[in-house]
Design a protein around this motif. Structure first.
Motif, short mmCIF file in Angstrom:
data_model
loop_
_atom_site.label_atom_id
_atom_site.label_comp_id
_atom_site.label_asym_id
_atom_site.label_seq_id
_atom_site.Cartn_x
_atom_site.Cartn_y
_atom_site.Cartn_z
N LEU A 162 -20.67 -39.45 19.65
CA LEU A 162 -19.90 -40.06 20.83
C LEU A 162 -18.49 -40.11 20.54
CD1 LEU A 162 -22.49 -41.88 22.96
CD2 LEU A 162 -21.60 -39.67 23.48
N LEU A 196 -17.51 -42.98 18.91
CA LEU A 196 -17.31 -44.33 19.05
C LEU A 196 -16.89 -44.84 17.73
CD1 LEU A 196 -19.77 -45.58 21.72
CD2 LEU A 196 -17.34 -45.02 21.98
N ARG A 231 -14.48 -34.72 25.18
CA ARG A 231 -14.96 -35.91 25.84
C ARG A 231 -15.72 -35.56 27.15
NH1 ARG A 231 -15.49 -40.20 23.22
NH2 ARG A 231 -13.24 -41.11 22.15
N GLN A 278 -21.57 -36.33 27.59
CA GLN A 278 -21.49 -37.50 28.21
C GLN A 278 -22.78 -38.47 27.88
OE1 GLN A 278 -19.41 -39.29 30.37
NE2 GLN A 278 -17.96 -37.43 29.64
N ALA A 279 -22.85 -39.66 28.20
CA ALA A 279 -24.09 -40.51 27.69
C ALA A 279 -24.58 -41.34 28.51
CB ALA A 279 -23.56 -41.35 26.48
N VAL A 280 -25.95 -41.53 28.42
CA VAL A 280 -26.61 -42.62 29.17
C VAL A 280 -27.20 -43.63 28.13
CG1 VAL A 280 -28.42 -42.92 30.74
CG2 VAL A 280 -27.27 -41.04 30.95
N PHE A 281 -26.87 -44.85 28.38
CA PHE A 281 -27.59 -45.84 27.66
C PHE A 281 -28.97 -46.51 27.88
CE2 PHE A 281 -23.14 -46.57 25.40
CZ PHE A 281 -23.19 -45.36 24.78
#
Lengths: 319, 303
Positions: free
Chosen positions: A63, A65, A92, A96-99
């Motif tokens: 990602l 980060l 970007r 995408q992400a789900v935490f």
């Protein structure tokens, strides 16, 4: 099958700094130490391992980060740490992400509508009017009611929040979704619902998932390929059914055994002891301190990941 | 009979001294005393807004023939000057009413100025970290180690006493409190998942700071600002008392206390009433701030 994302010799070391005024680097935590895996378009790659094995660091690297210490991540053939600004923007929006924790992943003082629309706004992907339509569309996709838009995150339950987070992730129409423990904070029934939703969405939208979890059942339900991590390294990689029917690495066998619990506990297969400190991992095979089949060679030479049968890779001297 | 009716009415309306007492001390487990500071602050703001209209006399016009008139309840006093007059024959009540506006605007502007500088620097220090953080926080430590009143006096002496100079001096000395608070909060908020997700969504750093971090700080800031209002009023009064604050003839409360200093034994009222006004407002602001803190952000107790 098209390759969407591939990592090559991916490494991330964190310095351990001691001292106050004249700080010194006293060592390195090898959170990710040479990890190679491939994500195929439209499929799910499941990454398992105990806590502290480097799963989350892999996610952070993908990602952007964190910057890798060395190694590369290729997305559609391009190294994402060496691309230009406009390409970066494109990356970007397509990843995408789900935490894990739906209580900390939604900005508490924003309405659901702004939360979902934010990736679109930040990337200036759509004009205002279409943005609104897109937000309504993704809301329908995650099976939430239209009146959710004007409310705040605290008005929703954990499962609903996780679906809002998912809607936000879907709003830019990404090709890759990174799911970091997406259901482990939810009740079993709610988690199952979210998992099924994720599977349906994968079919409908042709999404690729990088799924990180410690729960083997979750991984099995969702994944096409599986990678097992131990102390920053991949120790086994295989197609899903192959992995569950013929786990080769003693660590994988131990994990599966611990998860099954149903039958009698076979003494030898039990995982015992603590995970060694990543600051000072054991020589040779990192797992040899806990391995039931340990031989002399294991504590001396580090095993490399090698292909045993078609598509099934394992890093163990004994396989 | 008449009284009996009234008593009856009071009883039926549920009003009683006992009830009022209970209300002020304890209401649903929480202290109800907070009504008093709110009333005082409300009155302060009202007077600050309309003081000059309410004042019976001019606050600056002198008339030596009526100097040192005692307050109305004194044998020699008259209701024309309810709180008496000072050494130049100016009405104390009128000056307090007009002076409220000076204190109020000064407090709001100084707190606002310090709050804006401190919040911005705190956000930058907390969010970007590394050497920027180090520089800003050493600056904060430096400013915090200065004796506020002494430095304010020195600067004002150099640049001359005026409303604006005093404002700038206090704003530039008090931002450090905000910077320290905001930095700490920013450090913890930026580790939250929603900040990482905002980065993943492609938000720029200024956008993340403005849309995700700042909104979560607002209530700590409100609490700190309320507590600081009392402190600023006190500082302004102290500096005015020492003659380096707001210059005469503006009726600042601190100046008024100073005016009566040499005649305390014969005309105590000149100093007492403005002093009471300062005390009441500062106490009310502190009590209200404490209460607000306990309601919104109990974590802030050390401030």
């Amino acid at each position: 099958m098209n390759i969407l994302l591939q990592t090559q010799e991916l490494k991330k070391y964190f310095p351990v700094v001691r001292g106050f005024l004249f700080s010194q680097t006293r060592g390195w935590i090898k959170a990710v130490d040479g990890v190679d895996f491939t994500l195929y378009e439209g499929q799910t790659f499941g990454l398992v391992g105990e806590s502290g094995c480097g799963k989350t660091t892999v996610v952070k690297l993908v990602l952007l980060l964190e910057k890798p210490t060395s190694g590369s991540i290729f997305f559609r053939g391009r190294d994402i740490n060496r691309i230009k600004r406009d390409m970066l923007k494109q990356y970007r929006t397509s990843v995408q992400a789900v935490f894990q924790d739906p209580y900390s992943s939604l900005s508490p003082r924003m309405r659901v509508e702004s939360i979902i629309a934010e990736p679109l706004k930040a990337s200036k992907l759509l004009p205002e009017k279409q943005r609104r339509e897109r937000v309504e569309a993704v809301l329908r996709e995650v099976r939430l009611d239209h009146d959710a838009l004007r409310r705040y995150p605290h008005e929703f339950s954990g499962g609903q929040r996780q679906r809002i987070a998912l809607a936000r992730a879907l709003s830019t129409r990404p090709s890759l979704l990174v799911l970091d423990e997406p259901v482990s904070a939810l009740d079993v029934s709610v988690g199952a619902e979210v998992m099924n939703l994720l599977k349906d969405l994968q079919e409908e939208l042709g999404l690729t998932y990088l799924l990180v979890a410690h729960n083997l059942a979750t991984i099995r339900h969702m994944s096409h390929h599986i990678g097992v991590m131990y102390l920053g390294k991949l120790v086994e990689m295989a197609p899903c059914e192959e992995f569950y029917s013929h786990p080769l690495h003693p660590y994988s066998q131990g994990l599966l055994h611990a998860a099954s619990r149903g039958g009698a506990v076979t003494e030898g297969l039990m995982l015992t002891g603590e995970v060694p400190s990543p600051l000072n991992p054991p020589a040779g095979c990192h797992f040899h301190t806990r391995c039931f089949a340990m031989k002399r060679v294991c504590s001396e030479i580090e095993p490399l990941l090698k292909e045993v049968t078609g598509g099934h890779l394992v890093a163990c001297h004994l396989c | 009979m008449k009284y009996k009716g009234l008593k009856e009415a009071v009883r039926h309306s549920g009003l009683s001294l006992r009830r009022l007492g209970q209300f002020l001390i304890r209401r649903k487990g929480r202290p109800g005393y907070i009504v008093i500071p709110i009333v005082i602050l409300g009155l302060f703001v009202f007077v600050g807004a309309f003081g000059p209209l309410l004042a019976p006399h001019s606050a600056t016009e002198t008339n030596l023939s009526i100097r040192y008139q005692p307050p109305a309840w004194d044998a020699d006093g008259s209701w024309k000057y309810p709180l008496g007059t000072d050494h130049l024959g100016r009405d104390i009540l009128s000056r307090i009413l007009v002076g409220a506006r000076v204190s109020l605007t000064f407090a709001l502007l100084a707190v606002g100025l310090a709050g804006i500088i401190g919040t911005l620097l705190g956000l930058i220090a907390g969010y970007y970290g590394s050497w920027i953080d180090a520089i800003i926080m050493r600056l904060v430590d430096g400013v915090m180690s200065l004796p506020l009143i002494l430095v304010a006096m020195a600067i004002v002496v150099v640049f001359g006493p005026s409303f604006v100079n005093l404002l700038i001096v206090l704003g530039c000395l008090m931002w450090a409190f905000y910077a320290r608070l905001v930095r700490g909060d920013t450090l913890s908020i930026k580790e939250k998942d929603f900040v990482a997700l905002a980065k993943i969504a492609g938000c720029s750093s200024p956008r993340i700071i403005a849309h995700h971090i700042f909104p979560s700080l607002v209530h700590s800031l409100v609490v700190l600002a309320t507590l600081q209002i009392g402190l600023v009023i006190l500082m302004e009064s102290a500096l005015s008392f020492l003659g380096v604050g707001i210059p005469p003839p503006t009726p600042a409360w601190g100046v008024m206390v100073a005016d009566g200093r040499s005649v305390l034994d014969i005309a105590w009222w000149v100093s007492l009433f403005p002093g009471l006004a300062i005390g009441a407002v500062v106490l009310a602001a502190n009590l209200f701030g404490d209460w607000l803190r306990d309601k919104l952000d109990p974590r802030l107790r050390q401030v």
